[in-house]
Design a protein around this motif. Structure first.
Motif, mmCIF file in Angstrom:
data_model
loop_
_atom_site.group_PDB
_atom_site.id
_atom_site.type_symbol
_atom_site.label_atom_id
_atom_site.label_comp_id
_atom_site.label_asym_id
_atom_site.label_seq_id
_atom_site.Cartn_x
_atom_site.Cartn_y
_atom_site.Cartn_z
ATOM 1 N N UNK A 97 0.820 -1.195 0.000
ATOM 2 C CA UNK A 97 0.000 0.000 0.000
ATOM 3 C C UNK A 97 0.853 1.243 0.000
ATOM 4 N N UNK A 98 0.521 2.166 -0.836
ATOM 5 C CA UNK A 98 1.241 3.432 -0.866
ATOM 6 C C UNK A 98 0.235 4.559 -0.964
ATOM 7 N N UNK A 99 0.627 5.735 -0.555
ATOM 8 C CA UNK A 99 -0.202 6.914 -0.700
ATOM 9 C C UNK A 99 0.662 8.034 -1.222
ATOM 10 N N UNK A 100 0.022 8.970 -1.902
ATOM 11 C CA UNK A 100 0.768 10.100 -2.431
ATOM 12 C C UNK A 100 1.448 10.880 -1.321
ATOM 13 N N UNK A 101 0.697 11.090 -0.213
ATOM 14 C CA UNK A 101 1.255 11.859 0.876
ATOM 15 C C UNK A 101 2.482 11.175 1.470
ATOM 16 N N UNK A 106 -4.267 12.139 12.226
ATOM 17 C CA UNK A 106 -4.997 10.865 12.217
ATOM 18 C C UNK A 106 -4.925 10.182 13.574
ATOM 19 N N UNK A 107 -3.715 10.110 14.140
ATOM 20 C CA UNK A 107 -3.550 9.448 15.431
ATOM 21 C C UNK A 107 -4.271 10.218 16.538
ATOM 22 N N UNK A 108 -4.206 11.540 16.499
ATOM 23 C CA UNK A 108 -4.867 12.343 17.523
ATOM 24 C C UNK A 108 -6.373 12.132 17.502
ATOM 25 N N UNK A 142 -8.018 11.466 3.689
ATOM 26 C CA UNK A 142 -7.577 11.085 2.348
ATOM 27 C C UNK A 142 -8.441 11.701 1.261
ATOM 28 N N UNK A 143 -9.710 11.883 1.540
ATOM 29 C CA UNK A 143 -10.640 12.397 0.519
ATOM 30 C C UNK A 143 -10.524 13.898 0.334
ATOM 31 N N UNK A 144 -9.824 14.583 1.236
ATOM 32 C CA UNK A 144 -9.666 16.032 1.081
ATOM 33 C C UNK A 144 -8.953 16.359 -0.222
ATOM 34 N N UNK A 145 -9.629 17.044 -1.106
ATOM 35 C CA UNK A 145 -9.027 17.437 -2.374
ATOM 36 C C UNK A 145 -8.879 16.303 -3.367
ATOM 37 N N UNK A 146 -9.336 15.096 -3.021
ATOM 38 C CA UNK A 146 -9.178 13.959 -3.924
ATOM 39 C C UNK A 146 -10.514 13.357 -4.314
ATOM 40 N N UNK A 147 -11.461 13.429 -3.418
ATOM 41 C CA UNK A 147 -12.752 12.828 -3.689
ATOM 42 C C UNK A 147 -12.830 11.407 -3.153
ATOM 43 N N UNK A 148 -14.047 10.896 -2.953
ATOM 44 C CA UNK A 148 -14.223 9.576 -2.342
ATOM 45 C C UNK A 148 -13.682 8.419 -3.172
ATOM 46 N N UNK A 199 -9.958 8.272 -2.839
ATOM 47 C CA UNK A 199 -9.643 7.909 -1.458
ATOM 48 C C UNK A 199 -9.818 6.410 -1.237
ATOM 49 N N UNK A 200 -10.883 5.841 -1.796
ATOM 50 C CA UNK A 200 -11.114 4.404 -1.648
ATOM 51 C C UNK A 200 -9.985 3.601 -2.266
ATOM 52 N N UNK A 201 -9.466 4.068 -3.410
ATOM 53 C CA UNK A 201 -8.360 3.356 -4.061
ATOM 54 C C UNK A 201 -7.080 3.489 -3.253
ATOM 55 N N UNK A 202 -6.788 4.697 -2.757
ATOM 56 C CA UNK A 202 -5.563 4.923 -1.996
ATOM 57 C C UNK A 202 -5.548 4.091 -0.720
ATOM 58 N N UNK A 203 -6.700 3.982 -0.056
ATOM 59 C CA UNK A 203 -6.779 3.252 1.208
ATOM 60 C C UNK A 203 -6.848 1.737 1.017
ATOM 61 N N UNK A 204 -6.917 1.269 -0.226
ATOM 62 C CA UNK A 204 -6.932 -0.171 -0.472
ATOM 63 C C UNK A 204 -8.309 -0.792 -0.394
ATOM 64 N N UNK A 205 -9.360 0.045 -0.431
ATOM 65 C CA UNK A 205 -10.711 -0.492 -0.364
ATOM 66 C C UNK A 205 -11.120 -1.133 -1.682
ATOM 67 N N UNK A 206 -10.699 -0.543 -2.790
ATOM 68 C CA UNK A 206 -11.014 -1.123 -4.086
ATOM 69 C C UNK A 206 -10.107 -2.313 -4.347
ATOM 70 N N UNK A 207 -10.550 -3.190 -5.201
ATOM 71 C CA UNK A 207 -9.841 -4.439 -5.478
ATOM 72 C C UNK A 207 -8.499 -4.162 -6.130
ATOM 73 N N UNK A 208 -7.441 -4.742 -5.569
ATOM 74 C CA UNK A 208 -6.086 -4.530 -6.083
ATOM 75 C C UNK A 208 -5.595 -5.719 -6.894
#
Length: 310
Positions: free
Chosen positions: A10-14, A29-31, A81-87, A90-99
């Motif tokens: 898993x990777x993210x742009x950030x 996120x942790x806070x 994750x969805x800030x400025x990217x859209x849902x 965000x679903x793809x970045x977080x690994x929710x969509x099928x990889x």
């Protein structure tokens, strides 16, 4: 995990292109996740509820608070994750969509479902040998059917945790090294459970000063296994299956098979008797990673072909 090797991670742009922003987002996120966990448990602390016996059931208020607590990491991760990217992105970045292809994904999920029961069964054998566990009978079809139905209804809750831990947190921890990142992620996962663990959630009848450290070590070991499943598939589906199997099958089946009340500190998937088994699994993960890293370092470097002189 499947037998087929894969390098999907898993990777993210950030996490890869903006270290400063990634650190700020990780802290946020942790806070939110930790503060949210404590807030959802406030009604239980205010009510003075505490599990004092392994035979004690879960009140409705406690069940509701735990549901809300499990949703906090995913909602936080998705929102950030969805800030400025859209849902969708965000679903793809977080690994929710099928990889991976569906057939392979389903096979990975099926194998992931068997890993917690296998680890627990081995740990229960050790607990039985030292007198901490007494298996008496096998559960009937009705009991197993009820567990399956409960597991199916609970799937969204486990996405609630794993989208946060495996989809958002894990990629950011891998920059500290694979094994170190896996163990750190497990420790964070265990510490996040403190508001519930301190009330006797995982180890009823034991003081928090004992239950909390045991919970953190257990989470480090089991969390490393679950995160490795995530890395081997490239999506959170198999990780969700492993987490669901841990809570919805191995925990209740440990109690159902026993002929007496089970102390979860001594026997079961979260017990110290399972530490040697999960510890060996983590050792195997480290050795496999080290061996793979060694192979990658030993690959020959292609040399340019000499060109004919003029």
């Amino acid at each position: 995990m499947t037998a087929e090797p894969t390098t999907a991670e898993p990777t993210t742009t950030e996490a890869t292109t903006a270290p400063g922003r990634s650190r700020a987002d990780l802290l946020l996120f942790l806070t939110i996740s930790f503060v949210g966990a404590w807030i959802t448990m406030v009604p239980l602390w205010a009510d003075g509820l505490r599990r004092t016996s392994a035979g004690q059931g879960t009140p409705r208020l406690a069940a509701l608070c735990m549901v809300l607590m499990m949703l906090v990491p995913a909602l936080t991760a998705f929102g950030l994750t969805a800030r400025g990217r859209g849902p969708r992105r965000a679903a793809r970045i977080l690994g929710l969509t099928r990889a991976t292809p569906w057939r392979r994904e389903l096979r990975s999920v099926a194998v992931a479902l068997t890993i917690p029961p296998a680890l627990t069964a081995t740990g229960l054998a050790l607990a039985t040998a030292v007198g901490w566990y007494a298996p008496a009978h096998l559960p009937g079809p009705g009991a197993v059917g009820a567990l399956v139905l409960s597991a199916l209804l609970s799937v969204p809750l486990y996405f609630g945790e794993e989208l946060g831990w495996q989809g958002y947190l894990l990629p950011r921890l891998l920059r500290h090294g694979r094994i170190r990142g896996l163990l750190l992620g497990g420790a964070i996962w265990g510490a996040w459970h403190v508001p519930m663990t301190a009330l006797g959630g995982s180890y009823p009848g034991h003081p928090a000063v004992l239950g909390v450290p045991v919970a953190v070590v257990t989470a480090m070991l089991l969390g490393t296994v679950i995160a490795t499943i995530r890395l081997s598939t490239g999506s959170v589906w198999a990780a969700v299956a492993a987490h669901l199997s841990l809570n919805e099958f191995t925990l209740p089946l440990t109690r159902a098979v026993s002929g007496r009340v089970v102390d979860p500190l001594l026997a079961g998937p979260l017990s110290v008797s399972t530490w040697p088994v999960t510890g060996l699994a983590v050792l195997g993960i480290w050795l496999a990673h080290r061996r793979g890293a060694g192979r990658r370092r030993s690959l020959p470097v292609p040399q340019p072909r000499p060109t004919a002189g003029r």
